[in-house]
Design an enzyme around this catalytic site. Structure first.
Site: not given
Length: 246
Positions: A12-14, A148, A16-19
């Site tokens: 999920t959230g793939g 957060y 950008s970034g870590i995903g």
């Protein structure tokens, strides 16, 4: 090495970034990868670059999560690797907190992550690996981070309980908790370059190893937790923060 050949992996959230880095790592290890994201243009572009499948879904919306599960079941059957990565930044001093900021962060980081796991459980293969993206802030106490940090601390609690509940099916549930990682997430907060440089300098001073981590560092850890070699690891949180939380 094709450690994950023919495994079905959802990130999920793939986009950008870590995903993004994790989707790439899982694919390179042989997995069939599906990434999700809220914005069709961003997730489809990332999928094209990576050579993976994609589905638009907002982790902050439970009906989107349920539709995602239905579509993945229809197209791919069951899932072997689930990386619950999507998340947002946000916060304020407790005295100045607004319901809007609270809901924005909790709906994605905690409620959305919780229901992603919940709704995916029926289509997880026995022996599957689930990894939550948590944060080293879950066990730190910085001012202005209560919303957060609480969202990530709650995830760590759910992770451990899920590890117990899913153990009879040999489904392993773990969390990775990065510290400062080079990703676009800070840039999305609207800071100018001078401010970003100042934030990075401030962070590096507080990291014993004196540098910021890379998304690929986290990706390799997630992939390791999804490999057969990690079959005896569950209910664990893995800090990857250069010693920042020490």
């Amino acid at each position: 090495m094709m450690q994950l050949k023919d495994k079905i992996a959802v990130v999920t959230g793939g986009n950008s970034g870590i995903g993004y880095a994790t989707a790439n790592e899982l694919k390179n290890q042989g997995a069939k990868v599906i990434i999700t994201g809220r914005r069709k243009e961003a997730v489809s572009q990332a999928a094209d670059e990576l050579g993976v499948d994609w589905i638009v879904a907002d982790q902050g919306n439970v009906s989107d999560i349920e539709n995602l599960v239905s579509e993945i079941k229809r197209k791919f059957g069951k899932v072997d690797i689930l990386f619950i990565n999507a998340g947002v930044l946000g916060g304020s001093a407790i005295a100045e907190a607004t319901e809007e900021i609270f809901d924005q962060v909790i709906n994605v980081n905690f409620k959305g992550a919780y229901f992603t796991l919940s709704r995916f459980i029926p289509i997880l293969n026995d022996g599957a690996s689930v990894v939550f993206l948590s944060s080293n802030t879950a066990s730190m106490n910085a001012a202005n981070s209560s919303i957060y940090s609480s969202s990530k601390a709650a995830l760590n609690s759910v992770m451990k309980i899920a590890a117990v509940e899913l153990a009879p099916r040999h489904i392993r549930v773990n969390a990775v908790s990065p510290g400062p990682i080079e990703t676009p997430i800070l840039s999305k907060q609207g800071y100018d370059q001078a401010t970003l440089d100042g934030i990075k300098d401030w962070i590096i001073e507080r990291v014993p190893l004196k540098h910021i981590g890379k998304a690929e560092d986290v990706a390799k850890l997630v992939a390791h937790l999804s490999q057969p070699e990690s079959s005896f690891i569950t209910g664990s949180e893995f800090l990857i923060d250069g010693g920042m939380s020490l």
